[in-house]
Design a protein around this motif. Sequence first.
Motif, short mmCIF file in Angstrom:
data_model
loop_
_atom_site.label_atom_id
_atom_site.label_comp_id
_atom_site.label_asym_id
_atom_site.label_seq_id
_atom_site.Cartn_x
_atom_site.Cartn_y
_atom_site.Cartn_z
N THR A 143 70.19 52.84 41.52
CA THR A 143 71.36 52.03 41.84
C THR A 143 71.52 51.91 43.35
O THR A 143 71.86 50.84 43.86
CB THR A 143 72.63 52.65 41.22
OG1 THR A 143 72.49 52.68 39.80
CG2 THR A 143 73.87 51.85 41.60
N GLY A 144 71.26 52.98 44.07
CA GLY A 144 71.31 52.92 45.52
C GLY A 144 70.33 51.91 46.08
O GLY A 144 70.64 51.16 47.01
N ALA A 145 69.12 51.87 45.51
CA ALA A 145 68.10 50.90 45.96
C ALA A 145 68.54 49.47 45.67
O ALA A 145 68.32 48.56 46.47
CB ALA A 145 66.77 51.21 45.28
N LEU A 146 69.18 49.28 44.52
CA LEU A 146 69.67 47.95 44.17
C LEU A 146 70.75 47.49 45.15
O LEU A 146 70.73 46.35 45.64
CB LEU A 146 70.23 47.96 42.75
CG LEU A 146 70.91 46.67 42.28
CD1 LEU A 146 69.94 45.50 42.33
CD2 LEU A 146 71.49 46.84 40.89
N LEU A 147 71.69 48.38 45.48
CA LEU A 147 72.75 48.01 46.42
C LEU A 147 72.18 47.70 47.80
O LEU A 147 72.63 46.77 48.48
CB LEU A 147 73.78 49.14 46.53
CG LEU A 147 74.57 49.48 45.26
CD1 LEU A 147 75.62 50.54 45.55
CD2 LEU A 147 75.21 48.25 44.65
N THR A 148 71.16 48.46 48.21
CA THR A 148 70.52 48.21 49.50
C THR A 148 69.86 46.83 49.51
O THR A 148 69.96 46.09 50.49
CB THR A 148 69.49 49.29 49.82
OG1 THR A 148 70.13 50.57 49.85
CG2 THR A 148 68.82 49.04 51.15
N ALA A 149 69.21 46.47 48.40
CA ALA A 149 68.57 45.16 48.31
C ALA A 149 69.60 44.04 48.29
O ALA A 149 69.33 42.92 48.74
CB ALA A 149 67.70 45.10 47.05
N LEU A 150 70.79 44.33 47.79
CA LEU A 150 71.85 43.32 47.74
C LEU A 150 72.54 43.12 49.09
O LEU A 150 73.25 42.11 49.28
CB LEU A 150 72.91 43.72 46.71
CG LEU A 150 72.59 43.49 45.24
CD1 LEU A 150 73.63 44.16 44.37
CD2 LEU A 150 72.51 41.99 44.93
#
Length: 362
Positions: A143-150
Amino acid sequence: MRVDDDGLLQSLHEGMFETPLWNEFLNRLLAKTGARFTSLIFRPVDGADEVQLYGGQPPSAEFRQMITEGGVRDPFPYRTMRPGRAYALEELIDPADPSQSAFYEKTMMPQGLTHMRSIRVTEPGGIDLWLSASGGRSIGSATGALLTALAPHLRIALRSYAALERERFRSSVTAQAIERLKMGWLTLDSQCRIIEATSNVEQLFQWGTLLRRGRYDRLVPASPLIDRQLSALVKSYGETGEGRSQAFRLSQDPWVDMLVTPAHEQTLAGNARPAAIIYVSGDRRSQADRCEQLVDLFGLLPSEARLAWMLAQATSISEAAQALGLTIETARNYSKKIYAKTGARGHAELVRIILTSVLAIS
């Protein structure tokens, strides 16, 4: 984790036009992360009221009210989060700070808020945004990686939202000023059909008979002569895109004027092409009401106020005297007293003083 599947990015960029805001985006993010709830929080840096948006099962209303309205203040250092980097909840808790540990144990844990991933995005205009996914142990590094990509897409959405809110505010203030000055506008196509109109012009259609919406949304003045002149004028604007502006007096008491101009500026919104812009300036108050206000404002006698109001309509003193049944000599005597009491040093200044006084916004 990919961010361009499941319509997540599309829902992010379309979210500012939804009601509630970003509802679909937050729910898509919820499904993608397995969180108990997702949140999007806007906090102006000047301390103005924040906007909180949620997807899923957010904390109780009592908890949110306690956080935002001066009860137990959230002690976590959200403002120190580096923009564009996703943080886990444990990274925000300082073990050496007893207030943070106590807040986590006594306030967050009973709400089931044991895990979280959050990212901060800033906007130069003075708004910070936090996107978070909160809940149980499923809120992990993916989830942290997804937020960073967003993050870069969040910055675009935040800038767009801030610009839209600033424009909404400016439009609201401008609309209020125009309303108070008894002005409004509408646009017509080449067949005199109404494309857009301000709210006070719509009210004019309702409370007056000077202008109305006819069949097929056609603008219809009460005067057949003005109707024919307006139709010919707008048709010529539509054919040439040019032409001289023309003014029409729709009513003397209460006064309502209309200025018709060619629509040089075109809009990309919608399919209708405006041919003319019409500015309407009017008053719901009668001449008698305005004369009473002039008596109050400038200490005029009623007879002086009636002449002053006539002169404020850019009427010559001889025309005003004839309309009021006064001799020229009497009207001139009155006018001297009017100029002395209002402080005007000429006819043009008298018009300005009267029409830009409190009468203009009463």
